[in-house]
Design a protein around this motif. Structure first.
Motif: not given
Length: 797
Positions: A419-423, A470-471, A740-743, A781-784
């Motif tokens: 995801t870092n590379n994707l960003s 996200a991750t 993580i996948k949800q995020n 918030g989702n991660s919490m």
């Protein structure tokens, strides 16, 4: 007075105060900073920079801080630098100036591309960098200079200094955010008059006054509160990186420039309110991210609170209070009621009970007597005892736990690297898309003003903050939850691997069983001296069978004494051999057909004692196996014990596949074969004979009471020494990975919905900034939610 220009910033100064280079007298510099930046650009092949600036002058570069040569001194090395098993050097640094995930990515990228640096990971929670490098290729001072060259600073990690500087940085960030909020609130009040005037009518002079008032408040927001974004964008561009800061500040700056045009007589509407709101929403969003991270690392802070600051050492019948770093192996330490053990050791005087909940999660105090092990960070809840230190502070249990947790937070799952590379590519794509949007709307006849506003909305709404968060946020929460449950993941990337596991291979003794064998029958034909030889032989091994026989001998015989043996050799999956004078000693198994675990003692090949032992299956073993099988995980036993014993165990637990009489190499081969079949293998063990198999597995788990070498090669350590920890590891890993996948889905769906709306002109910059911040907060918030529910021992809700 003769004036000369600085070769970098082009500002003129008196020649007498300039730095003139001896090797190239035509070069003059007004300060060391300009000189340093000039040579960085030359070394990186960027000398064309000076052709591009022409006759323009530059601002002074950021100060590079203290002389970096101090990082290469012997005293610094002794205090802060450690050697890895591979012979490389390791240091922990705090990177100053980081304010978002993009900053971390930039620093890691620059360091990873530097020759001689083996590994560079930065902790997302506290900006602590773990750097491993080859001193034969690069020095630490050169690494520090590299970090400073891209606009950041670094200093050695020390708890007290770090806390002070962290508070200072947070205060500065809070102040910038407060200025932005104050200015935005005032602009909102002015905006009420502004937008009311649009409908009720407002004179041109009054409109100009409103625009001027908005400019007055928007300017400090952009140039003071938004300075961190300017700074991050600048250093990103210097290193050919388009980051989130660049997108934010581009959107805000374009809006500000256009609004200035309107303020000074241009036709159209000013958007100073959008400038302030864009930056304020992003700053508030980032501040809430910081609060989210703080909540997630409370587990780390709680564990650190168990570390005492000092210890009472007994010296020549006197007592001396010393710091933890001063404690040496062999020191006698006194611990009173209510005090914490400073380092690991062994009781030599007194009896007491210790609260070990900080280490194992065990709620009831554990009794301690002569010879009992003391773990650092545990609390004496009864009488005064004295114990001998068996480890120094750096290698004590609690300090190792803290380091393992910090290293786990430093590391990144594979999905995060993706995801870092994707960003990175995502940011470039958004810039191109925004440019195409502007050209398209302008060609289709829309005014310059409206085309620009739509373009700004596209840039702001698509900032990849949520994608970058996200991750790491979810991984942080998962690692912290695991730590609270007494499970240490040495690297965060194991969460992803564990969640995808297909096979679990168990050692038997000490893993599926308690490893506390008891002698149920024996045949002994030994003299008193020969009994002491047997006692000394079993005392040389940490294997559960040897421990059980040692305990049996101590309980049955009172005249045992320790004899120094020679050539002690551990024979994998067999036993132990040694020499004493002209006698060859052997202790171990001889026959694989016995129903019970056996141990035979021989002197010069003659069997003089035989012991038959039985182990107890762990209470949670059957539940653990059932949970794994219910979730589609294949379970296998690999044991060095004989066929009858292993088969009985497998039948009791419902495991269909088992291997017996396995030596360490054969166990490792089983693991390798499973992986070659495409399976993701978890190996669970506790002894020296498991270390090779553990090193071959995708994920290796060591039980908390295992041998040091097994703990060293394992990826996960279960401190409370229960198989329920495996169930919790699977459940938390799967839950964290699913979040993580949800995020990632949230961030991608957000962009799929909002980008078209912005491109087609349905979103103004103000709403774009708000929605971008809300998407980041939604991910946080989702991660919490990951740790909202507790797990039962059977893994069910």
């Amino acid at each position: 007075m003769s004036l000369v220009k600085c070769s970098h910033c082009q500002l003129e100064f008196d020649e007498k105060v300039m730095i003139q280079e001896e090797e190239n007298p035509s070069l003059y510099f007004c300060c060391n900073g300009c000189q340093g930046v000039y040579h960085i650009l030359q070394d990186d092949g960027l000398s064309s920079f000076y052709d591009k600036i022409g006759k323009n002058t530059l601002a002074k570069p950021l100060a590079l801080g203290d002389d970096s040569s101090t990082f290469d001194t012997e005293s610094f090395h002794k205090r802060y630098i450690k050697k890895t098993a591979e012979g490389f050097s390791r240091v922990d640094l705090i990177i100053e100036g980081i304010h978002c995930a993009a900053c971390i990515w930039l620093n890691e990228k620059i360091l990873d591309e530097t020759d001689g640096i083996v590994e560079a990971n930065i902790n997302f929670t506290n900006n602590k960098a773990k750097i491993i490098w080859d001193e034969e290729v690069i020095t630490l001072s050169q690494i520090i200079d590299k970090i400073r060259s891209i606009g950041y600073n670094a200093y050695p990690y020390e708890k007290t200094d770090t806390d002070k500087k962290s508070i200072k940085n947070n205060r500065d960030y809070f102040l910038r955010m407060s200025v932005a909020i104050f200015a935005s609130m005032n602009i909102m009040m002015i905006g009420v008059a502004k937008y009311t005037g649009f409908f009720t009518g407002m004179s041109e002079s009054m409109t100009q006054m409103v625009h001027f008032a908005e400019w007055l408040f928007a300017t400090p927001v952009l140039f003071y509160s938004g300075w961190i974004f300017f700074r991050g964008a600048y250093f990103g561009l210097r290193n050919k990186i388009i980051n989130m800061d660049f997108l934010v500040i581009t959107g805000a700056s374009l809006t500000y420039i256009y609004s200035l045009y309107v303020l000074f007589g241009g036709v159209g509407n000013s958007y100073f309110d959008s400038v302030a709101m864009i930056l304020t929403f992003v700053l508030v969003g980032k501040y809430l991210e910081v609060l989210g991270k703080k909540s997630a690392i409370d587990t780390m802070d709680k564990i650190k609170s168990y570390i005492p600051l000092e210890a009472t050492v007994i010296e020549n019948d006197g007592k001396k209070v010393v710091s933890l770093d001063a404690i040496q192996i062999g020191d006698i330490i006194e611990v009173k009621n209510g005090e914490k053990a400073s380092v690991d050791g062994e009781v030599i005087s007194g009896e007491s009970a210790f609260d070990e909940s900080s280490i194992s999660g065990e709620s009831l105090p554990i009794g301690k007597k002569l010879g009992s092990k003391i773990l650092s960070g545990t609390i004496n809840v009864d009488k005064v005892i004295r114990y001998k230190a068996t480890k120094d502070y750096a290698n004590s249990t609690l300090n190792n736990i803290v380091e393992l947790l910090e290293d786990a937070l430093n590391s990144k799952p594979k999905i995060e690297e993706m995801t870092n590379n994707l960003s990175k590519y995502f940011s470039i794509t958004i810039l191109l898309l925004s440019f195409i949007t502007f050209i398209s709307w302008y060609i289709m006849g829309l005014s310059f003003e409206k085309s620009l506003i739509i373009t700004i909305s596209v840039i702001v709404i698509a900032c990849p903050c949520a994608l970058a968060l996200a991750t790491p946020i979810a991984s942080l929460v998962g690692i912290s939850w695991l730590g609270r449950e007494g499970i240490l993941f040495k690297e965060a990337k194991f969460i992803e691997t564990f969640a995808k596991a297909t096979t679990v291979i168990f050692d038997k003794t000490g893993t599926l069983t308690y490893g506390k064998l008891t002698v149920i029958s024996s045949e002994i034909h030994l003299s008193n001296d020969e009994l002491s030889l047997l006692y000394s032989l079993v005392d040389s091994s940490t294997h559960p069978i040897s421990k059980a026989i040692k305990l049996f001998l101590l309980e049955k015989y009172s005249n045992l004494h320790h004899i120094n043996l020679e050539n002690i050799e551990q024979i994998p999956a067999i036993g132990v051999s040694a020499l004493f004078e002209d006698k060859k000693l052997f202790g171990g198994k001889l026959d694989d057909s016995e129903l019970y675990t056996s141990y035979h003692f021989q002197i010069n090949g003659e069997t003089l004692a035989s012991f038959f032992l039985e182990d107890t299956i762990r209470d949670d073993a059957k539940e653990t196996i059932q949970y794994l099988q219910k979730n589609g995980i294949e379970t296998i036993i690999c044991s060095g014990d004989n066929q009858q014993v292993v088969k009985k165990m497998a039948d009791t637990l419902g495991i269909k596949k088992y291997h017996f009489s396995m030596n360490p190499q054969q166990k490792a081969d089983i693991v390798s074969n499973q992986r070659e079949e495409g399976k993701i293998v978890v190996m669970v063990g506790d002894g020296i004979n498991d270390s090779l198999a553990l090193s071959r597995a995708d994920i290796s788990i060591a039980m908390g009471n295992g041998a040091d070498i097994a703990l060293a090669v394992s990826d996960i350590v279960i401190l409370n020494d229960t198989l329920g920890g495996i169930v919790k590891s699977f459940y938390i890993s799967k839950r964290t990975f699913s979040f993580i996948k949800q995020n990632l889905s949230i961030s991608l769906i957000y962009n799929l919905i909002t980008l078209p709306l912005a491109i087609f002109g349905y979103v103004i910059p103000l709403i774009a900034a708000l929605s971008m911040s809300l998407s980041s907060l939604l991910v946080v918030g989702n991660s919490m939610r990951i740790k909202q529910k507790q797990i039962k021992i059977d893994g069910e809700r």
